[in-house]
Design a protein around this motif. Structure first.
Motif, PDB file in Angstrom:
ATOM      1  N   ALA A 170      57.249 -19.463 -54.522  1.00 54.91           N
ATOM      2  CA  ALA A 170      57.687 -19.279 -55.914  1.00 54.91           C
ATOM      3  C   ALA A 170      57.766 -20.579 -56.697  1.00 54.91           C
ATOM      4  CB  ALA A 170      59.017 -18.543 -55.953  1.00 54.91           C
ATOM      5  N   VAL A 171      56.770 -21.415 -56.552  1.00 59.69           N
ATOM      6  CA  VAL A 171      56.695 -22.655 -57.327  1.00 59.69           C
ATOM      7  C   VAL A 171      55.525 -22.539 -58.283  1.00 59.69           C
ATOM      8  CG1 VAL A 171      56.250 -25.136 -57.198  1.00 59.69           C
ATOM      9  CG2 VAL A 171      57.681 -24.045 -55.483  1.00 59.69           C
ATOM     10  N   ARG A 172      55.782 -22.816 -59.553  1.00 57.33           N
ATOM     11  CA  ARG A 172      54.704 -22.837 -60.528  1.00 57.33           C
ATOM     12  C   ARG A 172      54.023 -24.197 -60.446  1.00 57.33           C
ATOM     13  NH1 ARG A 172      54.369 -19.061 -65.259  1.00 57.33           N
ATOM     14  NH2 ARG A 172      55.438 -18.047 -63.580  1.00 57.33           N
ATOM     15  N   LEU A 173      52.734 -24.177 -60.265  1.00 62.25           N
ATOM     16  CA  LEU A 173      51.977 -25.384 -59.972  1.00 62.25           C
ATOM     17  C   LEU A 173      50.789 -25.497 -60.912  1.00 62.25           C
ATOM     18  CD1 LEU A 173      51.585 -27.623 -57.665  1.00 62.25           C
ATOM     19  CD2 LEU A 173      49.970 -25.988 -56.697  1.00 62.25           C
ATOM     20  N   VAL A 174      50.612 -26.685 -61.491  1.00 59.83           N
ATOM     21  CA  VAL A 174      49.419 -26.998 -62.273  1.00 59.83           C
ATOM     22  C   VAL A 174      48.681 -28.075 -61.505  1.00 59.83           C
ATOM     23  CG1 VAL A 174      48.515 -27.890 -64.448  1.00 59.83           C
ATOM     24  CG2 VAL A 174      50.545 -26.439 -64.452  1.00 59.83           C
ATOM     25  N   ALA A 175      47.388 -27.854 -61.253  1.00 59.47           N
ATOM     26  CA  ALA A 175      46.621 -28.796 -60.447  1.00 59.47           C
ATOM     27  C   ALA A 175      45.349 -29.207 -61.170  1.00 59.47           C
ATOM     28  CB  ALA A 175      46.281 -28.185 -59.100  1.00 59.47           C
ATOM     29  N   LEU A 176      45.029 -30.465 -61.038  1.00 58.23           N
ATOM     30  CA  LEU A 176      43.766 -31.011 -61.520  1.00 58.23           C
ATOM     31  C   LEU A 176      42.996 -31.456 -60.284  1.00 58.23           C
ATOM     32  CD1 LEU A 176      41.904 -31.970 -63.803  1.00 58.23           C
ATOM     33  CD2 LEU A 176      43.169 -34.134 -63.779  1.00 58.23           C
ATOM     34  N   ARG A 177      41.838 -30.841 -60.062  1.00 59.59           N
ATOM     35  CA  ARG A 177      41.049 -31.145 -58.873  1.00 59.59           C
ATOM     36  C   ARG A 177      39.660 -31.592 -59.303  1.00 59.59           C
ATOM     37  NH1 ARG A 177      44.283 -28.962 -54.966  1.00 59.59           N
ATOM     38  NH2 ARG A 177      45.595 -27.228 -55.609  1.00 59.59           N
ATOM     39  N   THR A 178      39.300 -32.789 -58.870  1.00 51.27           N
ATOM     40  CA  THR A 178      37.951 -33.305 -59.095  1.00 51.27           C
ATOM     41  C   THR A 178      37.378 -33.669 -57.729  1.00 51.27           C
ATOM     42  OG1 THR A 178      38.567 -35.638 -59.311  1.00 51.27           O
ATOM     43  CG2 THR A 178      38.699 -34.284 -61.310  1.00 51.27           C
ATOM     44  N   GLU A 179      36.184 -34.207 -57.728  1.00 51.08           N
ATOM     45  CA  GLU A 179      35.569 -34.583 -56.461  1.00 51.08           C
ATOM     46  C   GLU A 179      36.419 -35.623 -55.713  1.00 51.08           C
ATOM     47  OE1 GLU A 179      31.515 -36.754 -55.105  1.00 51.08           O
ATOM     48  OE2 GLU A 179      31.314 -35.118 -56.550  1.00 51.08           O
ATOM     49  N   VAL A 214      45.507 -33.847 -58.248  1.00 43.16           N
ATOM     50  CA  VAL A 214      46.808 -34.151 -58.846  1.00 43.16           C
ATOM     51  C   VAL A 214      47.523 -32.821 -59.032  1.00 43.16           C
ATOM     52  CG1 VAL A 214      48.018 -35.193 -60.791  1.00 43.16           C
ATOM     53  CG2 VAL A 214      45.798 -36.123 -60.067  1.00 43.16           C
ATOM     54  N   GLU A 215      48.669 -32.669 -58.375  1.00 46.53           N
ATOM     55  CA  GLU A 215      49.441 -31.434 -58.463  1.00 46.53           C
ATOM     56  C   GLU A 215      50.802 -31.733 -59.079  1.00 46.53           C
ATOM     57  OE1 GLU A 215      47.647 -29.027 -54.626  1.00 46.53           O
ATOM     58  OE2 GLU A 215      49.593 -30.007 -54.440  1.00 46.53           O
ATOM     59  N   HIS A 216      51.166 -30.900 -60.047  1.00 47.01           N
ATOM     60  CA  HIS A 216      52.455 -31.051 -60.741  1.00 47.01           C
ATOM     61  C   HIS A 216      53.147 -29.704 -60.716  1.00 47.01           C
ATOM     62  CE1 HIS A 216      55.503 -31.749 -63.699  1.00 47.01           C
ATOM     63  NE2 HIS A 216      54.882 -31.088 -64.647  1.00 47.01           N
ATOM     64  N   TRP A 217      54.408 -29.685 -60.263  1.00 50.72           N
ATOM     65  CA  TRP A 217      55.148 -28.431 -60.260  1.00 50.72           C
ATOM     66  C   TRP A 217      56.423 -28.560 -61.069  1.00 50.72           C
ATOM     67  CZ3 TRP A 217      54.690 -31.521 -56.005  1.00 50.72           C
ATOM     68  CH2 TRP A 217      55.858 -32.043 -55.478  1.00 50.72           C
ATOM     69  N   THR A 218      56.865 -27.412 -61.551  1.00 43.59           N
ATOM     70  CA  THR A 218      58.068 -27.340 -62.372  1.00 43.59           C
ATOM     71  C   THR A 218      58.968 -26.232 -61.844  1.00 43.59           C
ATOM     72  OG1 THR A 218      57.242 -25.701 -63.929  1.00 43.59           O
ATOM     73  CG2 THR A 218      56.686 -27.990 -64.392  1.00 43.59           C
ATOM     74  N   PRO A 219      60.238 -26.248 -62.230  1.00 46.67           N
ATOM     75  CA  PRO A 219      61.156 -25.208 -61.762  1.00 46.67           C
ATOM     76  C   PRO A 219      61.078 -23.926 -62.571  1.00 46.67           C
ATOM     77  CG  PRO A 219      62.334 -26.777 -63.103  1.00 46.67           C
ATOM     78  CD  PRO A 219      60.925 -27.302 -62.965  1.00 46.67           C
ATOM     79  N   PHE A 220      60.226 -23.856 -63.550  1.00 46.44           N
ATOM     80  CA  PHE A 220      60.167 -22.708 -64.437  1.00 46.44           C
ATOM     81  C   PHE A 220      59.309 -21.622 -63.826  1.00 46.44           C
ATOM     82  CE2 PHE A 220      62.462 -25.036 -67.343  1.00 46.44           C
ATOM     83  CZ  PHE A 220      61.910 -26.279 -67.491  1.00 46.44           C
ATOM     84  N   ASN A 221      59.925 -20.895 -62.908  1.00 40.87           N
ATOM     85  CA  ASN A 221      59.202 -19.843 -62.215  1.00 40.87           C
ATOM     86  C   ASN A 221      59.970 -18.529 -62.331  1.00 40.87           C
ATOM     87  OD1 ASN A 221      60.950 -21.520 -60.484  1.00 40.87           O
ATOM     88  ND2 ASN A 221      60.645 -19.867 -59.028  1.00 40.87           N
ATOM     89  N   ASP A 222      59.251 -17.448 -62.132  1.00 40.33           N
ATOM     90  CA  ASP A 222      59.863 -16.129 -62.147  1.00 40.33           C
ATOM     91  C   ASP A 222      60.690 -15.932 -60.887  1.00 40.33           C
ATOM     92  OD1 ASP A 222      56.807 -14.780 -63.468  1.00 40.33           O
ATOM     93  OD2 ASP A 222      58.599 -15.470 -64.537  1.00 40.33           O
ATOM     94  N   LEU A 223      61.734 -15.136 -60.982  1.00 38.89           N
ATOM     95  CA  LEU A 223      62.538 -14.799 -59.813  1.00 38.89           C
ATOM     96  C   LEU A 223      61.725 -13.911 -58.884  1.00 38.89           C
ATOM     97  CD1 LEU A 223      65.936 -13.902 -61.478  1.00 38.89           C
ATOM     98  CD2 LEU A 223      65.384 -15.979 -60.215  1.00 38.89           C
ATOM     99  N   SER A 224      61.882 -14.140 -57.596  1.00 39.87           N
ATOM    100  CA  SER A 224      61.229 -13.263 -56.639  1.00 39.87           C
ATOM    101  C   SER A 224      61.995 -11.943 -56.618  1.00 39.87           C
ATOM    102  CB  SER A 224      61.226 -13.911 -55.254  1.00 39.87           C
ATOM    103  OG  SER A 224      62.548 -14.066 -54.790  1.00 39.87           O
ATOM    104  N   PRO A 225      61.380 -10.849 -56.183  1.00 36.95           N
ATOM    105  CA  PRO A 225      62.038  -9.542 -56.228  1.00 36.95           C
ATOM    106  C   PRO A 225      63.382  -9.507 -55.506  1.00 36.95           C
ATOM    107  CG  PRO A 225      59.720  -9.283 -55.703  1.00 36.95           C
ATOM    108  CD  PRO A 225      60.000 -10.760 -55.694  1.00 36.95           C
ATOM    109  N   GLY A 226      63.561 -10.263 -54.427  1.00 34.46           N
ATOM    110  CA  GLY A 226      64.805 -10.220 -53.675  1.00 34.46           C
ATOM    111  C   GLY A 226      65.857 -11.212 -54.146  1.00 34.46           C
ATOM    112  N   GLU A 227      65.576 -11.974 -55.202  1.00 36.18           N
ATOM    113  CA  GLU A 227      66.497 -13.011 -55.650  1.00 36.18           C
ATOM    114  C   GLU A 227      67.385 -12.490 -56.772  1.00 36.18           C
ATOM    115  OE1 GLU A 227      66.176 -17.717 -56.822  1.00 36.18           O
ATOM    116  OE2 GLU A 227      64.486 -16.414 -57.212  1.00 36.18           O
TER     117      GLU A 227
END
Length: 122
Positions: free
Chosen positions: A36-45, A49-62
């Motif tokens: 449950a981590v929102r991740l933005v990734a930039l991938r080149t050859e 570069v991966e950047h994550w933030t705490p702004f994620n949806d709640l999982s069904p059991g949370e």
């Protein structure tokens, strides 16, 4: 006044983070990773570069109640650093930085080298 010991590598590591964040946010792809981590990734050859933030949806059991969230926070020995940036060059991790809104940060991994100038030139 609280003093904080700072590694000599913290300044360059944070400068690279600050340079790469707008790039990964503008040119990266939104990915959702398990855990449950929102991740933005930039991938080149050569770069990942991966950047994550705490702004994620709640999982069904949370539970979504504030009381539940506060109880979880009190169980931790130190505050979470909810933002992160991981950088790999040619498949090798060269930088990992965690931080919070209050400017608390931790440089988890920083391998000094020629990649630093390359990253700042992106």
């Amino acid at each position: 006044m609280t003093l904080r010991l700072v590694s000599s590598g913290d300044g360059p590591a944070l400068a690279i983070r600050d340079h790469l964040l707008p790039l990964v946010r503008d040119c990266g792809t939104l990915e959702v990773q398990s855990g449950a981590v929102r991740l933005v990734a930039l991938r080149t050859e050569a770069w990942t570069v991966e950047h994550w933030t705490p702004f994620n949806d709640l999982s069904p059991g949370e539970a979504s109640s504030p009381g539940y969230r506060h109880a979880l926070e009190r169980q931790r020995t130190r505050p979470d650093l909810p933002y992160g940036l991981d950088v790999w060059r040619a498949g090798t991790q060269v930088l990992s930085v965690l931080w919070a809104d209050d400017e608390t940060f931790e440089v988890v991994h920083f391998a000094r080298g020629p990649w630093e100038a390359e990253a700042l030139a992106l």
